[in-house]
Design an enzyme around this catalytic site. Structure first.
Site, PDB file in Angstrom:
ATOM      1  N   GLY A 297       0.893  -1.049  -0.072  1.00 16.39           N
ATOM      2  CA  GLY A 297      -0.074   0.157  -0.164  1.00 16.39           C
ATOM      3  C   GLY A 297       1.069   1.282   0.178  1.00 16.39           C
ATOM      4  O   GLY A 297       1.095   2.070  -0.764  1.00 16.39           O
ATOM      5  N   ARG A 298       1.482   1.593   1.240  1.00 18.45           N
ATOM      6  CA  ARG A 298       2.121   2.948   1.501  1.00 18.45           C
ATOM      7  C   ARG A 298       3.208   3.167   0.276  1.00 18.45           C
ATOM      8  O   ARG A 298       3.523   4.143  -0.040  1.00 18.45           O
ATOM      9  CB  ARG A 298       2.998   2.805   2.688  1.00 18.45           C
ATOM     10  CG  ARG A 298       3.572   3.947   3.095  1.00 18.45           C
ATOM     11  CD  ARG A 298       4.596   3.780   4.187  1.00 18.45           C
ATOM     12  NE  ARG A 298       3.920   3.164   5.421  1.00 18.45           N
ATOM     13  CZ  ARG A 298       3.211   3.402   6.339  1.00 18.45           C
ATOM     14  NH1 ARG A 298       3.083   4.815   6.605  1.00 18.45           N
ATOM     15  NH2 ARG A 298       2.899   2.708   7.421  1.00 18.45           N
ATOM     16  N   TYR A 337       0.925   8.422  15.694  1.00 20.09           N
ATOM     17  CA  TYR A 337       2.107   7.524  15.643  1.00 20.09           C
ATOM     18  C   TYR A 337       3.320   8.601  15.805  1.00 20.09           C
ATOM     19  O   TYR A 337       4.483   8.187  15.765  1.00 20.09           O
ATOM     20  CB  TYR A 337       2.186   6.852  14.259  1.00 20.09           C
ATOM     21  CG  TYR A 337       1.151   6.052  13.558  1.00 20.09           C
ATOM     22  CD1 TYR A 337       0.405   5.204  14.347  1.00 20.09           C
ATOM     23  CD2 TYR A 337       0.595   6.811  12.553  1.00 20.09           C
ATOM     24  CE1 TYR A 337      -0.577   4.509  13.915  1.00 20.09           C
ATOM     25  CE2 TYR A 337      -0.520   5.915  11.916  1.00 20.09           C
ATOM     26  CZ  TYR A 337      -1.017   4.883  12.533  1.00 20.09           C
ATOM     27  OH  TYR A 337      -2.215   4.395  12.056  1.00 20.09           O
ATOM     28  N   CYS A 365      -9.212  21.468  18.702  1.00 18.84           N
ATOM     29  CA  CYS A 365      -8.909  21.474  20.400  1.00 18.84           C
ATOM     30  C   CYS A 365      -8.495  20.311  21.007  1.00 18.84           C
ATOM     31  O   CYS A 365      -9.015  19.865  21.725  1.00 18.84           O
ATOM     32  CB  CYS A 365     -10.404  21.895  20.960  1.00 18.84           C
ATOM     33  SG  CYS A 365     -11.170  23.386  20.255  1.00 18.84           S
ATOM     34  N   TYR A 394      -2.335   6.577   3.834  1.00 20.86           N
ATOM     35  CA  TYR A 394      -2.895   6.486   5.099  1.00 20.86           C
ATOM     36  C   TYR A 394      -3.232   8.019   5.441  1.00 20.86           C
ATOM     37  O   TYR A 394      -2.888   8.423   6.689  1.00 20.86           O
ATOM     38  CB  TYR A 394      -2.073   5.626   6.233  1.00 20.86           C
ATOM     39  CG  TYR A 394      -1.963   4.516   5.896  1.00 20.86           C
ATOM     40  CD1 TYR A 394      -3.015   3.512   5.700  1.00 20.86           C
ATOM     41  CD2 TYR A 394      -0.647   3.898   5.385  1.00 20.86           C
ATOM     42  CE1 TYR A 394      -2.755   2.074   5.436  1.00 20.86           C
ATOM     43  CE2 TYR A 394      -0.424   2.754   4.912  1.00 20.86           C
ATOM     44  CZ  TYR A 394      -1.459   1.883   4.941  1.00 20.86           C
ATOM     45  OH  TYR A 394      -1.264   0.528   4.702  1.00 20.86           O
TER      46      TYR A 394
END
Ligand code: LLP
Length: 438
Positions: A297-298, A337, A365, A394
């Site tokens: 994917g990435r 992360y 906030c 992502y």
């Protein structure tokens, strides 16, 4: 557990640019993606907006495919839809010959909507509901990667009722430390994923005797943003040994699905080289006689995308805060992360100006709504824009409407032109389907 975040010296703006050939800085037009000025896209569609480069995605797909071709290893690439699920992106990878790896019926239907044949879809995930399995099996899903004996029984019952036979691969948990962030490692015994090696032979044999399912092989996925071939080698050696043991026990094993996880260079740490990866796969699987599949994917989409934001204001409060209109609801990775994303100004004059440390934050906030801490950036006037780099994977898929912030627009750059692929969500759409009882 190693941290996924590289801790070397921070790259300068020039280094960030030099390491990304898809990005260029033009004296007049400012920062461009694949030659298209990002300011023109922000002018047309506003900010925050995601922008993806089609040529970059195609080039990365080709690099991966060619790395395996160079090793003489036939590899079936199933794009992991979870990384970036725009129909336009799925359709681009379909054109390149990719299948899809999905983890929900929503992803399955998206993939088929984008023209990927159901038979080219692998359905992964630790918990697929009966309704999801029924839909996928009814539509002719190519393979289901199963993660427990309970799931095998469930699929057998549903497939038998539907009168179909499901090809299943057993996802083995190799108990290998992928050396990545704890929240995205998946191949350790303590993780919820996969089946322990010790349990596979009995489950495989059980599956072979059940109606409605046909065990076709072994699947694995040990984590994400993996930067070294070593964890792969360890895991795949265990997978290959398992395949041999199953065959010795009389089972037929045709498929080895080796998962995804190839890491990219966010902070200009070297990403995993497709050549090194392909060479490792070749060494470990040579002579195994299996059909190899993978689920990246990435690697395919991460570097192809940026998130554009505008500076609302610069706040001086003992510290310098650059407050953007983009926030953690758009790009959640830094908050979730502590991920590091490069940040470049869109304006060429700003790019060349002196830098000072700034915390780059969004308007939400929460203290976690922070993209960068003490980042060296030039002065950027209100209305000036920045690009958050390597946001193609992502990014949009993990965004939410927290603080009633509508989802950002998404744009695809292709062949020197740009196309809106997802319009910005209308504010009213946030509550349009809500019901006040009574
Ligand atoms: N296959 C399976 C079964 C997976 O669970 C994943 C990712 C992939 C393939 C694709 O992995 P990739 O090649 O993209 O590394 N949200 C996190 C990443 C979570 C990855 C989850 N599984 C992040 O933003 O870093």
């Amino acid at each position: 557990m190693a941290d996924m975040n590289f801790t070397g010296p921070e790259p300068r703006l020039e280094d960030l640019l030099a390491a990304r050939k898809q990005l260029t800085m033009h004296a007049q037009d400012g920062l461009c993606l694949e030659g298209v000025p990002l300011n023109a896209i922000a002018d047309a569609f506003g900010t925050p907006s995601w922008v993806y480069g089609a040529a970059t995605m195609r080039a990365r797909f080709a690099a991966l495919r060619d790395a395996f071709a160079a090793e003489g290893v036939p590899m079936h690439i199933h794009y992991a839809v979870k990384a970036n699920d725009h129909l336009a992106v799925l359709s681009l990878f379909r054109e390149q010959g990719a299948g899809a790896d999905v983890v929900s019926i929503g992803e399955f239907m998206r993939a088929t909507k984008a023209g990927i044949a159901a038979r080219n879809v692998v359905y992964s995930g630790v918990g697929k509901s009966a309704a999801e399995l029924e839909t996928a099996l009814g539509a002719g899903v190519g393979q289901i990667n199963v993660e427990s004996g309970e799931e095998i029984e469930m699929i057998s019952a549903i497939a038998s009722r539907l009168g179909v036979v499901a090809s299943i691969a057993l996802r083995m948990n190799p108990d290998v430390d992928a050396g990545t962030h704890a929240k995205i490692t998946t191949g350790l015994a303590e993780n919820k994923f996969g089946i322990a090696a010790a349990d596979i032979p009995a489950l495989y044999a059980r599956a072979a005797g059940l109606p409605g399912v046909r065990p076709v092989g072994i699947a694995m996925h040990i984590g994400s943003q993996i930067l070294s071939t070593e964890p792969y080698r360890l895991a795949y050696e265990k997978g290959a040994a398992m395949i041999r043991a199953l065959r010795e026990a009389g089972q037929s094993v045709d498929v080895f699905d080796i998962g995804g996880g190839l890491g990219i260079g966010y902070q200009d740490e070297p990403g995993l080289s497709p050549h090194a990866f392909a060479a490792t796969v070749k060494q470990v699987t040579q002579g195994l006689g299996v059909r190899l599949m993978m689920e990246p994917g990435r690697y395919l989409v991460g570097p192809a995308g940026v998130l554009l934001g505008s500076v609302i204001l610069e706040k001086q409060a003992g510290k310098r805060f650059l407050v953007l209109d983009a926030a953690m609801n758009d790009l959640a990775r830094p908050a979730m992360y502590d991920a590091w994303h490069g940040i470049l100004p869109l304006d060429a004059a700003a790019y060349r100006s002196a830098t000072m440390p700034a915390d780059v934050v969004g308007p939400i906030c929460e203290s976690a709504d922070q993209f960068a801490t003490d980042r060296l950036l030039p002065e950027i006037k209100p209305g000036g824009r920045v690009a958050l780099l390597d946001a193609g994977a992502y990014g949009a898929v993990m965004s939410s409407a927290y603080n009633s912030r509508p989802r950002a627009a998404a744009v695809l750059v292709d062949g020197g032109r740009f196309h809106l692929i997802t319009p910005r969500q209308e504010i009213e759409a946030l509550w349009a389907e809500e019901i006040i009882p009574g």
